[in-house]
Scaffold this motif. Structure first.
Motif, PDB file in Angstrom:
ATOM      1  N   MET A 148       0.845  -1.204   0.000  1.00  0.00           N
ATOM      2  CA  MET A 148       0.000   0.000   0.000  1.00  0.00           C
ATOM      3  C   MET A 148       0.877   1.250   0.000  1.00  0.00           C
ATOM      4  SD  MET A 148      -3.265   0.542   2.467  1.00  0.00           S
ATOM      5  CE  MET A 148      -2.567   1.891   3.383  1.00  0.00           C
ATOM      6  N   THR A 149       0.493   2.214  -0.813  1.00  0.00           N
ATOM      7  CA  THR A 149       1.302   3.441  -0.852  1.00  0.00           C
ATOM      8  C   THR A 149       1.012   4.303   0.376  1.00  0.00           C
ATOM      9  OG1 THR A 149      -0.418   4.378  -2.206  1.00  0.00           O
ATOM     10  CG2 THR A 149       1.542   3.648  -3.346  1.00  0.00           C
ATOM     11  N   THR A 150       2.047   4.936   0.854  1.00  0.00           N
ATOM     12  CA  THR A 150       1.874   5.777   2.033  1.00  0.00           C
ATOM     13  C   THR A 150       1.617   7.212   1.598  1.00  0.00           C
ATOM     14  OG1 THR A 150       3.389   4.332   3.183  1.00  0.00           O
ATOM     15  CG2 THR A 150       2.928   6.459   4.226  1.00  0.00           C
ATOM     16  N   LEU A 151       0.555   7.764   2.165  1.00  0.00           N
ATOM     17  CA  LEU A 151       0.127   9.124   1.813  1.00  0.00           C
ATOM     18  C   LEU A 151       0.435  10.087   2.954  1.00  0.00           C
ATOM     19  CD1 LEU A 151      -1.711  11.099   0.042  1.00  0.00           C
ATOM     20  CD2 LEU A 151      -3.546  10.407   1.589  1.00  0.00           C
ATOM     21  N   ALA A 152       0.927  11.243   2.589  1.00  0.00           N
ATOM     22  CA  ALA A 152       1.110  12.309   3.582  1.00  0.00           C
ATOM     23  C   ALA A 152       0.264  13.511   3.203  1.00  0.00           C
ATOM     24  CB  ALA A 152       2.571  12.726   3.657  1.00  0.00           C
ATOM     25  N   ILE A 153      -0.220  14.188   4.226  1.00  0.00           N
ATOM     26  CA  ILE A 153      -0.907  15.463   4.017  1.00  0.00           C
ATOM     27  C   ILE A 153      -0.082  16.528   4.720  1.00  0.00           C
ATOM     28  CG2 ILE A 153      -2.988  16.807   4.536  1.00  0.00           C
ATOM     29  CD1 ILE A 153      -4.541  14.092   4.440  1.00  0.00           C
ATOM     30  N   ILE A 154       0.288  17.562   3.964  1.00  0.00           N
ATOM     31  CA  ILE A 154       0.978  18.697   4.582  1.00  0.00           C
ATOM     32  C   ILE A 154      -0.070  19.788   4.756  1.00  0.00           C
ATOM     33  CG2 ILE A 154       2.841  20.389   4.391  1.00  0.00           C
ATOM     34  CD1 ILE A 154       4.370  18.496   2.616  1.00  0.00           C
ATOM     35  N   GLY A 155      -0.243  20.226   5.987  1.00  0.00           N
ATOM     36  CA  GLY A 155      -1.243  21.255   6.267  1.00  0.00           C
ATOM     37  C   GLY A 155      -0.599  22.626   6.364  1.00  0.00           C
ATOM     38  N   GLY A 156      -1.284  23.623   5.831  1.00  0.00           N
ATOM     39  CA  GLY A 156      -0.763  24.990   5.869  1.00  0.00           C
ATOM     40  C   GLY A 156      -1.548  25.857   6.833  1.00  0.00           C
ATOM     41  N   THR A 157      -1.511  27.152   6.595  1.00  0.00           N
ATOM     42  CA  THR A 157      -2.254  28.092   7.431  1.00  0.00           C
ATOM     43  C   THR A 157      -3.733  27.694   7.437  1.00  0.00           C
ATOM     44  OG1 THR A 157      -0.713  29.828   6.846  1.00  0.00           O
ATOM     45  CG2 THR A 157      -2.837  30.540   7.716  1.00  0.00           C
ATOM     46  N   ASP A 167      11.363  11.903  -6.162  1.00  0.00           N
ATOM     47  CA  ASP A 167      10.496  10.969  -6.871  1.00  0.00           C
ATOM     48  C   ASP A 167       9.217  10.641  -6.098  1.00  0.00           C
ATOM     49  OD1 ASP A 167      10.061   9.599  -9.167  1.00  0.00           O
ATOM     50  OD2 ASP A 167      11.034   7.746  -8.498  1.00  0.00           O
ATOM     51  N   MET A 168       8.667  11.656  -5.452  1.00  0.00           N
ATOM     52  CA  MET A 168       7.404  11.466  -4.744  1.00  0.00           C
ATOM     53  C   MET A 168       6.296  12.159  -5.528  1.00  0.00           C
ATOM     54  SD  MET A 168       9.124  12.528  -1.165  1.00  0.00           S
ATOM     55  CE  MET A 168       8.046  12.037   0.152  1.00  0.00           C
ATOM     56  N   ALA A 169       5.108  11.515  -5.559  1.00  0.00           N
ATOM     57  CA  ALA A 169       3.962  12.117  -6.250  1.00  0.00           C
ATOM     58  C   ALA A 169       3.420  13.234  -5.370  1.00  0.00           C
ATOM     59  CB  ALA A 169       2.892  11.063  -6.494  1.00  0.00           C
ATOM     60  N   LEU A 200      10.129   8.303   6.064  1.00  0.00           N
ATOM     61  CA  LEU A 200       9.012   7.556   6.653  1.00  0.00           C
ATOM     62  C   LEU A 200       8.293   6.687   5.616  1.00  0.00           C
ATOM     63  CD1 LEU A 200       7.546  10.296   9.024  1.00  0.00           C
ATOM     64  CD2 LEU A 200       8.855   8.266   9.676  1.00  0.00           C
ATOM     65  N   GLY A 201       8.804   6.670   4.402  1.00  0.00           N
ATOM     66  CA  GLY A 201       8.237   5.799   3.377  1.00  0.00           C
ATOM     67  C   GLY A 201       7.097   6.420   2.579  1.00  0.00           C
ATOM     68  N   VAL A 202       6.929   7.719   2.720  1.00  0.00           N
ATOM     69  CA  VAL A 202       5.844   8.395   2.001  1.00  0.00           C
ATOM     70  C   VAL A 202       6.127   8.406   0.497  1.00  0.00           C
ATOM     71  CG1 VAL A 202       4.749  10.651   1.622  1.00  0.00           C
ATOM     72  CG2 VAL A 202       5.127   9.800   3.956  1.00  0.00           C
ATOM     73  N   GLU A 203       5.090   8.069  -0.280  1.00  0.00           N
ATOM     74  CA  GLU A 203       5.232   8.081  -1.744  1.00  0.00           C
ATOM     75  C   GLU A 203       4.340   9.121  -2.394  1.00  0.00           C
ATOM     76  OE1 GLU A 203       4.921   3.850  -3.119  1.00  0.00           O
ATOM     77  OE2 GLU A 203       5.185   3.611  -0.956  1.00  0.00           O
ATOM     78  N   GLN A 204       3.300   9.546  -1.643  1.00  0.00           N
ATOM     79  CA  GLN A 204       2.355  10.525  -2.195  1.00  0.00           C
ATOM     80  C   GLN A 204       2.146  11.640  -1.184  1.00  0.00           C
ATOM     81  OE1 GLN A 204      -1.118   8.091  -2.789  1.00  0.00           O
ATOM     82  NE2 GLN A 204      -0.483   7.581  -4.870  1.00  0.00           N
ATOM     83  N   ILE A 205       2.133  12.877  -1.691  1.00  0.00           N
ATOM     84  CA  ILE A 205       1.921  14.030  -0.811  1.00  0.00           C
ATOM     85  C   ILE A 205       0.773  14.876  -1.357  1.00  0.00           C
ATOM     86  CG2 ILE A 205       2.916  16.171   0.113  1.00  0.00           C
ATOM     87  CD1 ILE A 205       5.696  14.892  -0.234  1.00  0.00           C
ATOM     88  N   VAL A 206      -0.188  15.160  -0.494  1.00  0.00           N
ATOM     89  CA  VAL A 206      -1.208  16.162  -0.815  1.00  0.00           C
ATOM     90  C   VAL A 206      -0.909  17.371   0.066  1.00  0.00           C
ATOM     91  CG1 VAL A 206      -3.649  16.754  -0.698  1.00  0.00           C
ATOM     92  CG2 VAL A 206      -2.961  14.500  -1.527  1.00  0.00           C
ATOM     93  N   ALA A 207      -0.610  18.485  -0.586  1.00  0.00           N
ATOM     94  CA  ALA A 207      -0.171  19.677   0.132  1.00  0.00           C
ATOM     95  C   ALA A 207      -1.290  20.712   0.137  1.00  0.00           C
ATOM     96  CB  ALA A 207       1.069  20.248  -0.542  1.00  0.00           C
TER      97      ALA A 207
END
Ligand code: HPA
Length: 242
Positions: free
Chosen positions: A1-10, A196-198, A76-83
């Motif tokens: 399973m791909t690991t997803l990260a969410i970066i939160g802003g203001t 090389d992260m989405a 941490l193995g993250v492959e996908q980032i939603v910013a």
């Protein structure tokens, strides 16, 4: 399973619907990331959350250690980032509280540590399409499923900050083709691509950009619109991961 990260802003220092499982303080060869990496479950899916400006919100856009943040996520193995990031709206439908999934970037920032490729042979990553198309499509579908009206395209202009822009700067950015203006989209997107992260972005309009509405931009106005935009963003994210 791909690991997803969410970066939160203001306006998104914490994800209120996140069922927190663990927190991790990481160090990187590039220094300290903005905050702890929070692992949790959002709508049944495991994700990693990072507060871009720190928690509490104290780090200005030009002082964010973008390299440490992206490097930490990679570790941490993250492959996908939603910013997620607050922006000013420049064109047409980019009104306060609206959400856009931008497809292009123009970078006006300067003096930021913007690459991992410093001491070795120079590597020129392709950056024709700065955001990952598959991730963008999934975000656009999730918005539709959650019944949230969004703009599926847009050019994001990244300014240096922390001050907001002059009216003339916004006029120039509009001539350049920018629809949105923010301060944190770069070098974040490029650094993710270097590793090389989405990477895809959710731009939440907090205000009309300088000169696009009557009078000056107030923090009270920004907070009010962000509140609404971030509530929709939370729904969008839930639909996206679910
Ligand atoms: N300009 C730059 N960044 C922003 C703005 C703006 O008007 N609003 C929220 N982030």
């Amino acid at each position: 399973m791909t690991t997803l990260a969410i970066i939160g802003g203001t306006g998104l220092t914490q994800l209120s619907d996140l069922n927190i499982l663990s927190r991790e303080q990481l160090d990187t060869p590039y220094g300290s990331p903005s905050a702890e990496f929070v692992t949790g479950e959002l709508n049944g899916s495991r994700i990693i959350f990072l507060a871009r400006h720190g928690n509490p919100h104290t780090i200005a856009p030009h002082q964010i250690n973008y390299r440490a943040n992206i490097w930490g996520l990679k570790q941490l193995g993250v492959e996908q980032i939603v910013a997620v990031a607050a922006v000013g709206g420049i064109t047409g439908e980019m009104a306060p509280a609206h959400i856009a999934i931008p497809d292009q970037i123009i970078d006006y920032s300067y003096g930021r540590k913007h690459t991992f490729f410093e001491d070795e042979a120079v590597t020129h990553i392709d950056f024709t399409y700065p955001y990952n198309q598959k991730l963008r499509s999934r975000l656009i579908s999730a918005a539709s499923a959650a019944n949230i009206k969004i703009s599926p395209l847009g050019t994001y202009g990244c300014t240096q900050g922390p001050r907001l822009e002059t009216a003339a700067e916004i006029r120039r950015m509009e001539r350049d083709g920018c629809d949105l203006v923010g301060m944190t989209g770069m070098p974040e997107a490029a650094l993710a691509k270097e590793l090389d992260m989405a990477y895809a972005a959710i731009s939440v309009v907090a205000n009309w950009a300088a000169g696009k509405s009557e009078g000056e931009i107030t923090m009270a106005e920004i907070e009010r619109h962000l509140h609404k935009g971030m509530a929709n963003t939370a729904l969008l994210l839930k639909a996206f991961v679910g």
